[in-house]
Scaffold this motif. Structure first.
Motif, PDB file in Angstrom:
ATOM      1  N   PHE A  55       0.940  -1.170   0.077  1.00  0.00           N
ATOM      2  CA  PHE A  55       0.028   0.131  -0.047  1.00  0.00           C
ATOM      3  C   PHE A  55       0.860   0.990  -0.067  1.00  0.00           C
ATOM      4  O   PHE A  55       1.810   1.180   0.219  1.00  0.00           O
ATOM      5  CB  PHE A  55      -0.852  -0.052   1.178  1.00  0.00           C
ATOM      6  N   LYS A  56       0.198   2.615  -0.216  1.00  0.00           N
ATOM      7  CA  LYS A  56       1.093   3.629  -0.471  1.00  0.00           C
ATOM      8  C   LYS A  56       0.759   4.411   0.910  1.00  0.00           C
ATOM      9  O   LYS A  56      -0.105   4.533   1.555  1.00  0.00           O
ATOM     10  CB  LYS A  56       0.689   4.582  -1.480  1.00  0.00           C
ATOM     11  N   VAL A  57       1.711   5.228   1.452  1.00  0.00           N
ATOM     12  CA  VAL A  57       1.743   6.000   2.261  1.00  0.00           C
ATOM     13  C   VAL A  57       2.163   7.328   1.953  1.00  0.00           C
ATOM     14  O   VAL A  57       3.088   7.391   0.822  1.00  0.00           O
ATOM     15  CB  VAL A  57       2.581   5.695   3.763  1.00  0.00           C
ATOM     16  N   LYS A  58       1.688   8.500   2.310  1.00  0.00           N
ATOM     17  CA  LYS A  58       2.315   9.933   2.323  1.00  0.00           C
ATOM     18  C   LYS A  58       3.194  10.187   3.053  1.00  0.00           C
ATOM     19  O   LYS A  58       3.440  10.159   4.043  1.00  0.00           O
ATOM     20  CB  LYS A  58       1.064  10.891   2.508  1.00  0.00           C
ATOM     21  N   ILE A  59       4.633  10.723   2.281  1.00  0.00           N
ATOM     22  CA  ILE A  59       5.653  11.019   2.969  1.00  0.00           C
ATOM     23  C   ILE A  59       5.926  12.659   2.716  1.00  0.00           C
ATOM     24  O   ILE A  59       5.780  12.982   1.753  1.00  0.00           O
ATOM     25  CB  ILE A  59       6.917  10.390   2.608  1.00  0.00           C
ATOM     26  N   VAL A  60       6.041  13.317   4.042  1.00  0.00           N
ATOM     27  CA  VAL A  60       6.007  14.765   3.915  1.00  0.00           C
ATOM     28  C   VAL A  60       7.726  15.198   3.421  1.00  0.00           C
ATOM     29  O   VAL A  60       8.458  14.531   4.120  1.00  0.00           O
ATOM     30  CB  VAL A  60       5.957  15.527   5.085  1.00  0.00           C
ATOM     31  N   LYS A  61       7.830  16.130   2.495  1.00  0.00           N
ATOM     32  CA  LYS A  61       8.868  16.209   2.001  1.00  0.00           C
ATOM     33  C   LYS A  61       9.599  16.857   2.927  1.00  0.00           C
ATOM     34  O   LYS A  61       9.245  17.788   3.806  1.00  0.00           O
ATOM     35  CB  LYS A  61       8.663  17.234   0.642  1.00  0.00           C
ATOM     36  N   VAL A  62      11.090  16.674   3.029  1.00  0.00           N
ATOM     37  CA  VAL A  62      11.808  17.621   4.072  1.00  0.00           C
ATOM     38  C   VAL A  62      11.790  18.943   3.965  1.00  0.00           C
ATOM     39  O   VAL A  62      11.881  19.594   5.095  1.00  0.00           O
ATOM     40  CB  VAL A  62      13.448  16.838   4.003  1.00  0.00           C
ATOM     41  N   ASN A  63      11.831  19.739   3.028  1.00  0.00           N
ATOM     42  CA  ASN A  63      12.059  21.013   2.827  1.00  0.00           C
ATOM     43  C   ASN A  63      10.278  21.583   2.787  1.00  0.00           C
ATOM     44  O   ASN A  63      10.592  22.682   2.858  1.00  0.00           O
ATOM     45  CB  ASN A  63      12.760  21.257   1.350  1.00  0.00           C
ATOM     46  N   SER A  64       9.464  20.873   3.152  1.00  0.00           N
ATOM     47  CA  SER A  64       7.984  21.163   3.178  1.00  0.00           C
ATOM     48  C   SER A  64       7.745  21.924   4.563  1.00  0.00           C
ATOM     49  O   SER A  64       7.115  22.946   4.657  1.00  0.00           O
ATOM     50  CB  SER A  64       7.090  20.375   2.795  1.00  0.00           C
ATOM     51  N   PRO A  65       8.154  21.346   5.687  1.00  0.00           N
ATOM     52  CA  PRO A  65       7.546  21.776   6.856  1.00  0.00           C
ATOM     53  C   PRO A  65       8.197  23.002   7.393  1.00  0.00           C
ATOM     54  O   PRO A  65       9.492  23.286   7.281  1.00  0.00           O
ATOM     55  CB  PRO A  65       8.000  20.455   8.076  1.00  0.00           C
ATOM     56  N   ARG A  66       7.303  24.068   7.858  1.00  0.00           N
ATOM     57  CA  ARG A  66       8.023  25.239   8.377  1.00  0.00           C
ATOM     58  C   ARG A  66       7.692  25.366   9.738  1.00  0.00           C
ATOM     59  O   ARG A  66       6.603  25.531  10.122  1.00  0.00           O
ATOM     60  CB  ARG A  66       7.284  26.247   7.473  1.00  0.00           C
ATOM     61  N   ILE A  67       8.709  25.409  10.584  1.00  0.00           N
ATOM     62  CA  ILE A  67       8.619  25.511  11.969  1.00  0.00           C
ATOM     63  C   ILE A  67       7.980  26.779  12.358  1.00  0.00           C
ATOM     64  O   ILE A  67       9.012  27.905  11.899  1.00  0.00           O
ATOM     65  CB  ILE A  67       9.875  24.891  12.828  1.00  0.00           C
ATOM     66  N   THR A  68       7.266  27.152  13.022  1.00  0.00           N
ATOM     67  CA  THR A  68       6.484  28.348  13.638  1.00  0.00           C
ATOM     68  C   THR A  68       7.191  28.505  14.973  1.00  0.00           C
ATOM     69  O   THR A  68       7.432  29.806  15.474  1.00  0.00           O
ATOM     70  CB  THR A  68       5.112  28.440  13.369  1.00  0.00           C
ATOM     71  N   SER A  69       7.082  27.497  15.889  1.00  0.00           N
ATOM     72  CA  SER A  69       7.508  27.565  17.204  1.00  0.00           C
ATOM     73  C   SER A  69       7.593  26.155  17.876  1.00  0.00           C
ATOM     74  O   SER A  69       7.297  25.114  17.179  1.00  0.00           O
ATOM     75  CB  SER A  69       6.649  28.241  18.107  1.00  0.00           C
ATOM     76  N   LYS A  70       8.364  25.974  18.938  1.00  0.00           N
ATOM     77  CA  LYS A  70       8.489  24.729  19.291  1.00  0.00           C
ATOM     78  C   LYS A  70       8.105  24.835  21.022  1.00  0.00           C
ATOM     79  O   LYS A  70       8.409  25.929  21.814  1.00  0.00           O
ATOM     80  CB  LYS A  70      10.024  24.302  19.374  1.00  0.00           C
ATOM     81  N   ASP A  71       7.342  24.183  21.540  1.00  0.00           N
ATOM     82  CA  ASP A  71       6.825  24.199  22.748  1.00  0.00           C
ATOM     83  C   ASP A  71       7.641  23.384  23.604  1.00  0.00           C
ATOM     84  O   ASP A  71       8.520  22.535  23.347  1.00  0.00           O
ATOM     85  CB  ASP A  71       5.528  23.331  23.006  1.00  0.00           C
ATOM     86  N   SER A  72       7.645  23.792  25.033  1.00  0.00           N
ATOM     87  CA  SER A  72       8.840  23.367  25.957  1.00  0.00           C
ATOM     88  C   SER A  72       8.755  21.735  26.106  1.00  0.00           C
ATOM     89  O   SER A  72       9.683  21.397  26.545  1.00  0.00           O
ATOM     90  CB  SER A  72       8.499  24.134  27.381  1.00  0.00           C
ATOM     91  N   ASP A  73       7.713  21.083  25.690  1.00  0.00           N
ATOM     92  CA  ASP A  73       7.848  19.446  25.951  1.00  0.00           C
ATOM     93  C   ASP A  73       8.186  18.814  24.409  1.00  0.00           C
ATOM     94  O   ASP A  73       7.639  17.607  24.280  1.00  0.00           O
ATOM     95  CB  ASP A  73       6.640  19.093  26.246  1.00  0.00           C
ATOM     96  N   PHE A  74       8.852  19.850  23.512  1.00  0.00           N
ATOM     97  CA  PHE A  74       9.173  19.258  22.268  1.00  0.00           C
ATOM     98  C   PHE A  74       8.223  19.184  21.131  1.00  0.00           C
ATOM     99  O   PHE A  74       8.693  18.632  20.064  1.00  0.00           O
ATOM    100  CB  PHE A  74      10.296  17.925  22.373  1.00  0.00           C
ATOM    101  N   PHE A  75       7.079  19.633  21.438  1.00  0.00           N
ATOM    102  CA  PHE A  75       6.316  19.578  20.483  1.00  0.00           C
ATOM    103  C   PHE A  75       6.542  20.833  19.438  1.00  0.00           C
ATOM    104  O   PHE A  75       6.683  21.832  19.895  1.00  0.00           O
ATOM    105  CB  PHE A  75       4.864  19.980  21.015  1.00  0.00           C
ATOM    106  N   ILE A  76       6.511  20.427  18.109  1.00  0.00           N
ATOM    107  CA  ILE A  76       6.829  21.371  17.224  1.00  0.00           C
ATOM    108  C   ILE A  76       5.584  22.004  16.512  1.00  0.00           C
ATOM    109  O   ILE A  76       4.785  20.995  16.106  1.00  0.00           O
ATOM    110  CB  ILE A  76       7.866  20.702  16.181  1.00  0.00           C
ATOM    111  N   ARG A  77       5.560  23.199  16.301  1.00  0.00           N
ATOM    112  CA  ARG A  77       4.414  23.713  15.561  1.00  0.00           C
ATOM    113  C   ARG A  77       4.678  24.230  14.170  1.00  0.00           C
ATOM    114  O   ARG A  77       5.790  24.690  13.867  1.00  0.00           O
ATOM    115  CB  ARG A  77       3.718  24.841  16.140  1.00  0.00           C
ATOM    116  N   TYR A  78       3.785  23.659  13.112  1.00  0.00           N
ATOM    117  CA  TYR A  78       4.245  24.190  11.767  1.00  0.00           C
ATOM    118  C   TYR A  78       3.306  24.882  10.945  1.00  0.00           C
ATOM    119  O   TYR A  78       1.971  24.915  11.407  1.00  0.00           O
ATOM    120  CB  TYR A  78       4.235  22.776  10.990  1.00  0.00           C
TER     121      TYR A  78
END
Length: 226
Positions: A24-47
């Motif tokens: 079956f096929k899965v979707k892979i997010v391109k490495v250069n696509s995610p744009r980080i807007t901020s990081k929470d103190s428990d390592f959660f990244i916001r995109y």
């Protein structure tokens, strides 16, 4: 984000299920696509663009085997029978849109959590899934459910800390110590938070970055900040 937008930021990859050998096929997010807007103190990244967390669980719609992509191929022979007996016999195929939503992600993480319990995955695996479920509820601003999953993740991380080898999902002892402390802080357990922050300072070779984060956590407790 529309399906067309998702197609710009992802590509399809063919996967072979280690349980039933279905392709079956899965979707892979391109490495250069995610744009980080901020990081929470428990390592959660916001995109700001496509959210990689939404595509972190791979699911075989034929047998129902679901797992975070990092763990998907890691199956032992006895676990195949556990999936076939405990999941496949009751499995109803799901249909998801091209562009997954936070609610789709929550459902898929919960399927991965059920799988991890049925096939007796390590506590660290359950801990990471529970933490990511908490993060998804944070995106939904559902504080009650976020707190519930954070507390469950603490329990699983504590078991992993005492029984498993490091690194755990790329995190060494100092990172896990900090993370446990931070999760305790976020769930309003000041005493345990301080105990685990202290472990960061006493861990030989702990990075200055982790020490700074632990110090920030301690300061925020003094100021009653989340």
């Amino acid at each position: 984000m529309t399906d067309n937008d998702v197609l710009k930021h992802t590509y399809d990859k063919e996967i072979v299920c280690p349980i039933c050998e279905n392709k079956f096929k899965v979707k892979i997010v391109k490495v250069n696509s995610p744009r980080i807007t901020s990081k929470d103190s428990d390592f959660f990244i916001r995109y700001s663009v496509v959210n990689p967390y939404f595509y972190d669980v791979w699911m075989c719609n034929h047998c129902g085997y679901s797992s975070m992509k990092a763990d998907f191929p890691k199956i032992k022979s006895f676990q195949k029978e556990l999936v076939l007996d405990g999941i496949t016999k009751k499995w109803t195929p799901r249909v998801y849109p091209e562009s997954l939503t936070v609610d789709n992600a929550i459902e898929r993480y919960k399927l991965a959590l059920v799988t991890s319990m049925i096939i007796e995955k390590p506590n660290s695996t359950k801990a990471m899934i529970l933490l990511k479920l908490a993060w998804m509820y944070r995106l939904k601003k559902d504080v009650e459910k976020e707190m519930a999953f954070l507390k469950q993740s603490i329990t699983a991380f504590l078991d992993a800390y005492s029984m498993e080898d490091f690194p755990i999902y790329g995190m060494q002892r100092d990172s896990i110590s900090y993370l446990i402390g931070e999760l305790y802080r976020r769930t309003n357990n000041e005493k345990e938070a301080l105990t685990w922050y202290s472990k960061v300072f006493s861990t030989v070779g702990a990075s200055q970055k982790l020490k700074d984060l632990a110090r920030n956590g301690k300061d925020s407790l003094k100021n009653n900040m989340i």
